[in-house]
Design an enzyme around this catalytic site. Structure first.
Site, PDB file in Angstrom:
ATOM      1  N   SER A 178       0.787  -1.230   0.000  1.00 45.15           N
ATOM      2  CA  SER A 178       0.000   0.000   0.000  1.00 45.15           C
ATOM      3  C   SER A 178       0.818   1.277   0.000  1.00 45.15           C
ATOM      4  O   SER A 178       0.372   2.299  -0.517  1.00 45.15           O
ATOM      5  CB  SER A 178      -0.938   0.012   1.211  1.00 45.15           C
ATOM      6  OG  SER A 178      -0.192  -0.033   2.426  1.00 45.15           O
ATOM      7  N   HIS A 206      -5.173  -3.712  -2.479  1.00 47.75           N
ATOM      8  CA  HIS A 206      -4.777  -2.722  -3.487  1.00 47.75           C
ATOM      9  C   HIS A 206      -4.519  -3.358  -4.856  1.00 47.75           C
ATOM     10  O   HIS A 206      -4.084  -2.670  -5.781  1.00 47.75           O
ATOM     11  CB  HIS A 206      -3.528  -1.975  -3.017  1.00 47.75           C
ATOM     12  CG  HIS A 206      -3.742  -1.204  -1.762  1.00 47.75           C
ATOM     13  ND1 HIS A 206      -4.193   0.101  -1.746  1.00 47.75           N
ATOM     14  CD2 HIS A 206      -3.596  -1.560  -0.458  1.00 47.75           C
ATOM     15  CE1 HIS A 206      -4.306   0.518  -0.490  1.00 47.75           C
ATOM     16  NE2 HIS A 206      -3.948  -0.474   0.301  1.00 47.75           N
ATOM     17  N   LYS A 236     -12.109  -0.064  -1.906  1.00 49.22           N
ATOM     18  CA  LYS A 236     -11.153   0.681  -2.727  1.00 49.22           C
ATOM     19  C   LYS A 236     -11.641   0.691  -4.178  1.00 49.22           C
ATOM     20  O   LYS A 236     -12.464   1.509  -4.537  1.00 49.22           O
ATOM     21  CB  LYS A 236      -9.757   0.088  -2.543  1.00 49.22           C
ATOM     22  CG  LYS A 236      -9.250   0.266  -1.101  1.00 49.22           C
ATOM     23  CD  LYS A 236      -7.910  -0.351  -0.867  1.00 49.22           C
ATOM     24  CE  LYS A 236      -7.373  -0.012   0.520  1.00 49.22           C
ATOM     25  NZ  LYS A 236      -8.224  -0.489   1.638  1.00 49.22           N
TER      26      LYS A 236
END
Length: 384
Positions: A178, A206, A236
């Site tokens: 990240s 991610h 996300k």
């Protein structure tokens, strides 16, 4: 006790490491407003820009209209409404696994999964730069944790050699890290996991929606059916909130019965699930979204490289390493004055001396905005 708290806060101020909350009003996927001034958001993990996508908003509205505003309890007590079942089936298909299980956050998914599959008789091998939720899950498991240097396969192999083959073992890593944006060598980790009889778990928080044609790290390496546990978030790239674990049916059924952060949490709201399900459908059916992200990642990388900044990652995360906290804050403040939000990332999130501006680009940015950010960043760096 209050004196102690105050002393700790004063110490953070002295070390340029105090964190505060700022209120922003989102205008769209990349712009926010504060005190009548607009800012360009370059610190969000909304990689596909789906938070304002009408299809995702419609999914959230449908969920709330059909099933109400809240779930009313934990799923083992008050049951599972059909949207959960549909989302978990879709996630399992998306990750090419037998089953999936939704948690309230990615943090809870990591903590709940690791502390369930590992116990005091398990040895956990964890990358030095793994996310805090992985670290906390390892601690809660009460297993023996052996940390290997970041992406250092040789060191991990050495550590594995020291352990009896029949001892329970878990190798756990971020897929995309990240704060650095680099990709874990999952193919080599997989080989070691098979050679030394260890479970392999990857956190795709991610990576989902960014690599492997959007399917994550295992897909990136062609290992979708090989990795034991694939974890991710809905908060996300998928523009909602929540986390999930995808694995074979034995592991998922085991988590339903043993994962405390799943068992003892009130379930997500129907709107959250509806939004996540709609976003997943967008990712799978609308290739233009992922194409825009990759185009913007490549464009921003080219701009930064032309400025002499290392930007060779394949992901939307661009760490601008600066070093000292005060210098990092100065760059962040300069960007802010230019109407750009580029947050200063400082210890303990990153090691001491490695403070940075973590810029993220999304599918919703345009080239003019990226140009403006890079020019402002270049001007800010000249002030140091």
């Amino acid at each position: 006790m209050y004196k102690f708290f105050k002393e700790q806060l004063d110490s953070k101020i002295e070390n340029h490491n105090l964190r505060t909350l700022r209120e922003y009003c989102p205008l769209d996927a990349v712009r926010v407003k504060r005190d009548d001034k607009e800012y360009l958001m370059m610190a969000s993990n909304n990689y596909l820009g789906l938070t304002f996508d009408t299809r995702v908003i419609e999914g959230a509205l449908k969920g709330a209209q059909q099933y109400g505003t809240g779930s009313g309890g934990s799923r083992l007590v008050s049951g599972t409404f059909p949207l959960f079942t549909e989302l978990e089936r879709s996630l399992a298909k998306f990750k090419n696994t037998e089953k999936a299980l939704v948690f309230n956050t990615g943090y809870m998914a990591n903590v709940g999964t690791i502390s369930a599959v590992a116990d005091k008789n398990t040895i956990i091998f964890s990358d030095a730069l793994n996310h805090a939720s992985i670290i906390d899950g390892c601690r809660l498991s009460r297993g023996t944790v052996k940390t290997y240097s970041h992406c250092d396969i040789d060191e991990l192999k050495y550590l594995l050699k020291q352990v009896d083959r029949n001892t329970r073992k878990l190798i756990v890593t971020d897929g995309v890290f990240s704060m650095d944006g680099d990709i874990a060598p999952l193919d080599k980790l997989y080989e070691l996991s098979r050679d030394y009889n260890a479970l392999l778990m990857v956190d795709d928080a991610h990576a989902t929606g960014t690599i492997g044609n959007g399917h994550g790290t295992a897909a990136y390496f062609g290992l979708e059916k090989e990795v034991d546990i694939q974890l991710g978030t809905l908060s996300k790239s998928l523009g909602s909130v929540g986390g999930y674990v995808a694995a074979n049916s034995t592991i998922i059924d085991y988590l339903v019965n043993t994962s405390r952060s799943f068992i003892f949490s009130t379930a997500l709201s129907p709107a959250d699930i509806g939004a996540a399900l709609a976003a997943l459908q967008v990712l799978e059916t609308d290739a233009s979204v992922l194409a825009r992200l990759h185009e913007n990642v490549n464009y921003m990388a080219d701009q930064l490289i032309s400025m002499g900044i290392d930007a060779t990652n394949e992901t939307p995360i661009f760490p601008i390493l600066i070093g000292r906290n005060e210098d990092t804050l100065a760059v962040s403040d300069y960007l802010y004055e230019d109407g750009i939000i580029g947050t200063a990332i400082r210890p303990p999130t990153v090691p001491i001396g490695e403070s940075r501006i973590r810029l993220t680009v999304t599918a919703a940015h345009n080239k003019e905005q990226i140009d403006y950010v890079c020019q402002s960043l270049q001007n800010a760096m000249k002030q140091l």
